[in-house]
Design an enzyme around this catalytic site. Structure first.
Site, short mmCIF file in Angstrom:
data_model
loop_
_atom_site.label_atom_id
_atom_site.label_comp_id
_atom_site.label_asym_id
_atom_site.label_seq_id
_atom_site.Cartn_x
_atom_site.Cartn_y
_atom_site.Cartn_z
N SER A 1 0.83 -1.21 0.00
CA SER A 1 0.00 0.00 0.00
C SER A 1 0.86 1.26 0.00
CB SER A 1 -0.89 -0.02 1.26
OG SER A 1 -1.67 1.15 1.37
N ASP B 1 4.72 -10.09 9.61
CA ASP B 1 4.42 -9.09 10.64
C ASP B 1 5.77 -8.57 11.08
OD1 ASP B 1 4.01 -7.62 12.93
OD2 ASP B 1 2.62 -9.05 13.84
N CYS C 1 8.87 0.55 4.80
CA CYS C 1 7.73 1.46 4.69
C CYS C 1 6.54 1.02 5.54
CB CYS C 1 7.28 1.59 3.23
SG CYS C 1 8.55 2.17 2.11
N SER D 1 9.08 10.48 9.55
CA SER D 1 7.96 11.38 9.27
C SER D 1 8.41 12.75 9.76
CB SER D 1 6.72 10.96 10.08
OG SER D 1 5.79 12.03 10.15
N TYR E 1 3.12 8.47 17.90
CA TYR E 1 3.60 8.42 16.51
C TYR E 1 4.93 9.17 16.39
CZ TYR E 1 3.39 8.76 11.40
OH TYR E 1 3.67 8.68 10.06
N THR F 1 -1.95 8.75 0.41
CA THR F 1 -1.92 7.29 0.49
C THR F 1 -3.18 6.83 1.24
OG1 THR F 1 -0.88 7.16 2.67
CG2 THR F 1 0.60 7.38 0.78
N1 LIG Z 1 1.19 9.03 4.04
C1 LIG Z 1 1.84 10.01 4.68
O1 LIG Z 1 1.48 11.19 4.54
C2 LIG Z 1 3.02 9.69 5.56
C3 LIG Z 1 3.71 10.77 6.11
C4 LIG Z 1 4.82 10.52 6.91
C5 LIG Z 1 5.22 9.22 7.15
N2 LIG Z 1 4.53 8.19 6.61
C6 LIG Z 1 4.99 6.83 6.92
O2 LIG Z 1 5.19 6.13 5.71
C7 LIG Z 1 4.98 4.74 5.92
C8 LIG Z 1 3.99 4.25 4.88
O3 LIG Z 1 2.77 4.92 5.08
P1 LIG Z 1 1.60 4.89 4.01
O4 LIG Z 1 1.00 6.24 4.02
O5 LIG Z 1 2.08 4.29 2.75
O6 LIG Z 1 0.57 3.91 4.78
P2 LIG Z 1 -0.36 2.74 4.24
O7 LIG Z 1 -1.31 2.48 5.35
O8 LIG Z 1 -0.88 3.05 2.89
O9 LIG Z 1 0.66 1.50 4.10
C9 LIG Z 1 1.24 0.92 5.23
C10 LIG Z 1 1.48 -0.55 4.94
O10 LIG Z 1 2.16 -1.12 6.08
C11 LIG Z 1 1.59 -2.40 6.32
N3 LIG Z 1 1.80 -2.76 7.72
C12 LIG Z 1 1.34 -2.12 8.82
N4 LIG Z 1 1.70 -2.78 9.93
C13 LIG Z 1 2.42 -3.86 9.54
C14 LIG Z 1 3.07 -4.92 10.22
N5 LIG Z 1 3.03 -5.02 11.57
N6 LIG Z 1 3.74 -5.84 9.51
C15 LIG Z 1 3.77 -5.77 8.17
N7 LIG Z 1 3.16 -4.80 7.45
C16 LIG Z 1 2.49 -3.86 8.13
C17 LIG Z 1 0.12 -2.25 5.98
O11 LIG Z 1 -0.50 -3.53 5.73
C18 LIG Z 1 0.19 -1.37 4.75
O12 LIG Z 1 0.27 -2.14 3.56
C19 LIG Z 1 4.48 4.60 7.37
O13 LIG Z 1 5.58 4.27 8.19
C20 LIG Z 1 4.01 6.00 7.70
O14 LIG Z 1 4.07 6.27 9.09
C21 LIG Z 1 3.43 8.39 5.82
#
Ligand SMILES: NC(=O)c1ccc[n+]([C@@H]2O[C@H](COP(=O)([O-])OP(=O)(O)OC[C@H]3O[C@@H](n4cnc5c(N)ncnc54)[C@H](O)[C@@H]3O)[C@@H](O)[C@H]2O)c1
Length: 251
Positions: free
Chosen positions: A15, A57, A84, A146, A159, A194
């Protein structure tokens, strides 16, 4: 390291930012294995883009050991570990219904920080067995922090703590792994479009986008993926956290 020669694992690759990264790497002819706990989405994306998939996991030692072993066997090694996987949580330290739940704080740190460390330490052990690439490196690890690591907002204690840990371990990790010629970097994204962010609803997304100075919009996950690809290719980047946020500073 040439992208086309890269053998990458992407946690959270089912994702959002991880999926965009897996997609861009596959399009550039890298070997990719998606590691995610969402088996359905992970397998579907892997089939679409020509990647492998391993259910994982990230907090579980046995699960990650198994997935990394399988990924390395299928790709003939691992040269890039792109972390990620993560969750977003929001809870006040002292809210209307009482103190912040300890379990939710622990769970956030467990997945975002300890999960990333769990994956990277096992990936580093695998990378240490690699021959040197043409640039003299054996591998590269990119963690996802982040901007909340630096300017976390109300409700982001857990967070921000988890992402602050990612940011602050970047340099010692790079130092620990320097003699093995394994680099460690982190990206601190601002606000990206996302599923994680889309879960907040379009009104919140519009408000967040309006606060980004330039360009005044949410980040495109492909922009995150482009930075990952640059880090893989640029061997002199090491031990640093790069903000990718359109100059956004959270108030
Ligand atoms: N989207 C944003 O604006 C943003 C901003 C700053 C940081 N981030 C960070 O970027 C990363 C990705 O975020 P995203 O927006 O793509 O989120 P998302 O929810 O689209 O994707 C996260 C993915 O991580 C997987 N996941 C969660 N827990 C898990 C586990 N225990 N084991 C295996 N897989 C696991 C989920 O199944 C999912 O596919 C995260 O660490 C998030 O904190 C995102």
């Amino acid at each position: 390291m040439r992208i086309g020669d890269t053998k990458a694992i992407v946690t959270g690759g089912a994702s959002g930012l991880g999926a965009a990264t897996a997609r861009m790497l596959c399009a550039s002819e890298a070997a990719v294995t998606i590691l995610d706990r969402d088996t359905e989405r992970g397998m579907a994306l892997a089939a679409e883009i020509g990647a492998g998939f391993q259910p994982v996991d990230v907090t579980d030692e046995a699960s990650v050991t198994q997935a990394i072993g399988e990924a390395a066997a299928q790709m003939g090694g691992i040269t890039a570990c792109l972390n990620c996987a993560g969750i977003a949580t929001a809870e006040r330290t002292l809210g209307k219904s009482g103190p912040h739940a300890l379990d939710s704080f622990r769970r956030t740190v467990e997945i975002n920080l300890i999960g990333s460390f769990n994956v990277l330490r096992l990936a580093a052990a695998e990378m240490a067995t690699n021959d040197y690439e043409s640039d003299g490196c054996r591998g590269v690890i990119v963690n996802t922090a982040s901007i909340a690591a630096f300017d976390g907002q109300k409700g982001q204690a857990a967070y921000a703590a988890s992402k602050g840990g990612i940011a602050s371990m970047t340099l010692p990790l790079a130092r620990d792994l320097a003699s093995l010629r394994i680099r460690v970097m982190a990206i601190a994204p601002g606000v990206f479009r996302t599923p994680m962010l889309e879960g907040l609803g379009s009104e919140v997304m519009d408000t967040l986008a309006a606060d980004v100075p330039n360009p005044p919009r949410l980040g495109d996950p492909a922009e995150f993926a482009r930075l990952v690809c640059h880090i893989i290719e640029n061997c002199y980047l090491n031990g640093e956290v790069i903000r990718l946020d359109g100059a956004l500073r959270m108030t």
